[in-house]
Design a protein around this motif. Structure first.
Motif, short mmCIF file in Angstrom:
data_model
loop_
_atom_site.label_atom_id
_atom_site.label_comp_id
_atom_site.label_asym_id
_atom_site.label_seq_id
_atom_site.Cartn_x
_atom_site.Cartn_y
_atom_site.Cartn_z
N CYS A 1 22.13 17.44 46.05
CA CYS A 1 20.73 17.68 46.44
C CYS A 1 20.61 18.40 47.78
CB CYS A 1 19.95 16.38 46.43
SG CYS A 1 20.63 15.12 47.50
N ASN A 2 21.65 18.36 48.61
CA ASN A 2 21.56 19.04 49.91
C ASN A 2 22.33 20.36 49.95
OD1 ASN A 2 19.94 17.02 51.13
ND2 ASN A 2 21.78 15.75 51.38
N ILE A 3 22.77 20.81 48.78
CA ILE A 3 23.50 22.09 48.73
C ILE A 3 22.54 23.23 49.08
CG2 ILE A 3 24.71 23.73 47.23
CD1 ILE A 3 26.47 21.46 47.38
N LYS A 4 22.96 24.05 50.04
CA LYS A 4 22.12 25.19 50.43
C LYS A 4 22.67 26.50 49.89
CE LYS A 4 21.06 23.11 54.88
NZ LYS A 4 21.59 23.18 56.25
N ILE A 5 23.98 26.50 49.61
CA ILE A 5 24.59 27.77 49.23
C ILE A 5 25.71 27.49 48.22
CG2 ILE A 5 25.95 27.68 51.39
CD1 ILE A 5 25.97 30.73 51.37
N LEU A 6 25.63 28.17 47.08
CA LEU A 6 26.59 27.96 45.99
C LEU A 6 27.27 29.30 45.70
CD1 LEU A 6 27.84 26.43 43.54
CD2 LEU A 6 25.76 27.04 42.27
N VAL A 7 28.60 29.33 45.81
CA VAL A 7 29.34 30.58 45.66
C VAL A 7 30.18 30.55 44.39
CG1 VAL A 7 31.05 32.12 46.72
CG2 VAL A 7 29.51 30.78 48.18
N PHE A 8 30.17 31.64 43.66
CA PHE A 8 31.15 31.82 42.59
C PHE A 8 32.11 32.92 42.98
CE2 PHE A 8 27.89 29.50 40.43
CZ PHE A 8 28.57 28.73 39.49
N ASP A 9 33.35 32.54 43.24
CA ASP A 9 34.37 33.55 43.53
C ASP A 9 34.88 34.08 42.19
OD1 ASP A 9 36.07 35.15 44.94
OD2 ASP A 9 37.43 33.56 45.58
N GLU A 10 35.26 35.35 42.13
CA GLU A 10 35.65 35.97 40.85
C GLU A 10 34.54 35.73 39.82
OE1 GLU A 10 38.07 37.84 41.14
OE2 GLU A 10 39.06 37.03 42.91
N ALA A 11 33.32 35.99 40.24
CA ALA A 11 32.15 35.58 39.49
C ALA A 11 32.08 36.18 38.08
CB ALA A 11 30.88 35.93 40.25
N ASP A 12 32.52 37.43 37.92
CA ASP A 12 32.44 38.03 36.58
C ASP A 12 33.30 37.23 35.60
OD1 ASP A 12 34.76 38.87 37.99
OD2 ASP A 12 35.06 40.50 36.55
N HIS A 13 34.44 36.78 36.08
CA HIS A 13 35.33 35.99 35.25
C HIS A 13 34.72 34.62 34.96
CE1 HIS A 13 39.59 34.31 34.55
NE2 HIS A 13 39.37 35.22 33.64
N MET A 14 34.19 34.00 35.98
CA MET A 14 33.65 32.65 35.84
C MET A 14 32.45 32.61 34.91
SD MET A 14 35.76 31.16 37.69
CE MET A 14 35.14 29.50 37.64
N LEU A 15 31.68 33.69 34.88
CA LEU A 15 30.44 33.66 34.11
C LEU A 15 30.55 34.33 32.75
CD1 LEU A 15 27.92 34.36 36.99
CD2 LEU A 15 28.31 32.21 35.80
N ALA A 16 31.68 34.98 32.47
CA ALA A 16 31.78 35.69 31.20
C ALA A 16 32.87 35.12 30.31
CB ALA A 16 32.05 37.17 31.46
N GLU A 17 33.92 34.61 30.89
CA GLU A 17 35.07 34.19 30.10
C GLU A 17 34.79 32.87 29.40
OE1 GLU A 17 37.33 36.48 30.31
OE2 GLU A 17 38.92 35.54 29.14
N SER A 18 35.04 32.83 28.10
CA SER A 18 34.83 31.56 27.41
C SER A 18 35.80 30.54 27.99
CB SER A 18 35.08 31.72 25.92
OG SER A 18 36.45 31.98 25.69
N GLY A 19 35.35 29.31 28.10
CA GLY A 19 36.17 28.31 28.76
C GLY A 19 35.70 28.08 30.19
N PHE A 20 35.28 29.17 30.83
CA PHE A 20 34.70 29.04 32.17
C PHE A 20 33.18 29.10 32.11
CE2 PHE A 20 38.80 30.88 33.90
CZ PHE A 20 39.16 29.71 34.56
N LYS A 21 32.70 29.96 31.20
CA LYS A 21 31.29 30.31 31.15
C LYS A 21 30.37 29.08 31.07
CE LYS A 21 28.56 33.67 28.50
NZ LYS A 21 27.36 32.95 28.12
N ASP A 22 30.62 28.23 30.09
CA ASP A 22 29.73 27.09 29.86
C ASP A 22 29.70 26.16 31.07
OD1 ASP A 22 29.30 28.23 27.47
OD2 ASP A 22 30.36 26.71 26.28
N ASP A 23 30.87 25.83 31.59
CA ASP A 23 30.95 24.95 32.76
C ASP A 23 30.23 25.57 33.95
OD1 ASP A 23 32.34 23.12 31.34
OD2 ASP A 23 34.28 23.51 32.26
#
Length: 482
Positions: free
Chosen positions: A215-237
DNA sequence: AAAAAAG
């Protein structure tokens, strides 16, 4: 050439380590450094790497951002400035830093998707962003960074600890631990640290076990974001983590960083950060000028079909490679990594190998030895293709080219150009020289490399007659090494 | 098939 650069590096490092620890001394040291900086190169502004010239920024809405020429323009605490100049030894901003830092650190803290070249300082952007937003007097997580591998989470945490050395900000890694020290989620204490770096599975488990208050998170980073958001296995999580944290925190700032965003992912992430700022690079502009790439043709011999010429070429390359720095050899499969390791070590070649099937203690040990410079040659799968940062790596060998798995099943193998770019990016970091050797063991592999050349509009020269050591040596010399 | 994760 490489030799002199290295010793200069080492000198600066040594000087940094001997920095007086008392408050007054190091502060005056800092002031001196800042003074030096303001007289020297600032008229040139940010680093003008040839490879970085084509970064395009699109800001959202009517927020006006000015490029920050110096870190001092950013209204950072003096502890952070000190961390940058003294602990990190960062002297100038790279282009991506100059463009993005104000977007990250200035209200209204809009979301950002940022693409920039390998080794151009993306990590500094988001780590500095996280540090600048944290109130160290409050306990518990205020920033989080999601990474594709344990190794990358640990590396990023190490950067944060160094940069935040003079602050009271704390951090932890939420990654799978080894069997001996595993503690079930329900037995764990609540996370008290300010910053959490982690892999999706462990982060998710900590969140559902209510051990990670978001609840106090101000900034959320995805490193290697294209991979994290597109690759099955990573995407859903990844999507679930982002959705939950956005909701719990009442709309934290989301940062997506990577060197690659293909057109499909680009359209998708633009949707994810609809009201955010965007920075993209044309794919033809992404190849690193300082990294020379070569192809070595070593087809299997009809008369000796069992003899692996690739291994022979590797040995020749390593003859030089070991003299000039560290080498990473990429293979496609875990088994391939094991086999090549066996093959080379059997004949007395000093090397190590890492892949996802190794136990965690072993993985950590291999990485530590390589980062400490105790080992010079590391065989790996694409586990280390992204993000791995070791400045002494000046040779990359593609023992196997990266392949799109689906294309294999279709029977017409296509190269994975993005993975290729990431592998190449393990060398030539921050404007250093580097060389990449692509070993082509068949007509199919030769065709794949041609597709890579076409994709990046960049032709890769061939090393003829590799049996003659002189030719490989010349290639290494031409790349500015040795 | 590699990456994460599984307890």
């Amino acid at each position: 050439m490489a030799e002199s650069a290295k010793t200069e590096e080492e000198k600066r490092r040594a000087a940094g380590d001997e920095e007086p620890e008392t408050e007054e001394d190091s502060t005056s040291e800092l002031m001196k450094k800042i003074e030096e900086l303001s007289i020297i190169p600032e008229k040139k502004g940010p680093i003008d790497d040839p490879g970085e010239s084509e970064i395009q920024a699109v800001t959202s809405g009517n927020t006006v951002y000015e490029a920050a020429v110096k870190f001092e323009d950013l209204d950072l605490s003096k502890e952070l400035i000190k961390g940058l100049y003294v602990a990190m030894d960062i002297t100038r901003q790279s282009k991506i830093q100059a463009i993005s830092m104000h977007m990250i650190t200035t209200p209204p803290y809009k979301d950002l998707v940022a693409q920039a070249h390998n080794g151009s300082g993306k990590t500094t952007c988001f780590v500095l962003g996280m540090l600048s937003r944290i109130d160290p007097t409050k306990e518990g997580p205020q920033a989080m960074c999601i990474c594709p591998t344990r190794e990358l989470a640990q590396q990023n945490k190490a950067v944060l600890m160094r940069m935040g050395k003079f602050t009271a900000i704390t951090s932890m890694c939420a990654i799978p631990s080894d069997s001996a020290s595993y503690v079930p989620m329900y037995k764990r204490p609540e996370v008290k640290e300010h910053v959490v770096f982690g892999t999706p599975g462990t982060i998710k488990k900590l969140m559902t076990a209510k051990k990670l208050r978001t609840c106090n998170i101000k900034i959320l980073v995805f490193d290697e974001a294209d991979h994290m958001l597109a690759e099955s296995g990573f995407k859903d999580d990844s999507e679930r983590i982002m959705r939950d944290i956005r909701r719990e925190s009442g709309g934290c700032q989301v940062l997506l960083f990577s060197a690659t965003f293909n057109e499909t992912v680009k359209a998708f992430v633009s949707h994810v950060v609809r009201d955010g700022n965007q920075i993209f690079v044309k794919k033809e502009e992404l190849t690193l000028e300082k990294v020379k790439q070569y192809k070595v043709r070593c087809y299997r011999d009809r008369e000796h079909p069992d003899e692996c010429l690739k291994t022979k070429v590797i040995k020749q390359i390593l003859d030089f490679g070991r003299m000039i720095g560290q080498t990473i050899i990429f293979v496609q499969t875990r088994e391939g990594a094991r086999n090549l390791y066996k093959e080379l070590s059997k004949e007395g070649w000093d090397c190590t190998a890492i892949q996802g099937a190794l136990n965690i203690e072993h993985r950590d040990k291999i990485i530590k030895e390589f980062k400490d410079g105790l080992t010079l040659v590391l065989i790996t799968t694409d586990l280390l293709a992204r993000g791995f940062d070791q400045e002494q790596v000046n040779l990359v060998v593609n023992y196997d080219l990266p392949v799109v798995y689906e294309s294999l099943k279709r029977g017409s193998p296509e190269p994975d150009c993005e993975v290729y770019l990431h592998r190449v990016g393990r060398t030539g970091r921050f404007g250093r020289n580097g060389a990449v050797f692509n070993l082509l063991g068949s007509r199919e592999e030769e065709a794949m490399l041609e597709m890579i050349e076409h994709y990046f509009q960049h032709s890769i020269p061939k090393v003829d007659n590799w049996e003659d050591e002189k030719n490989l040596k010349k290639a290494i010399q031409d790349s500015g090494l040795m």
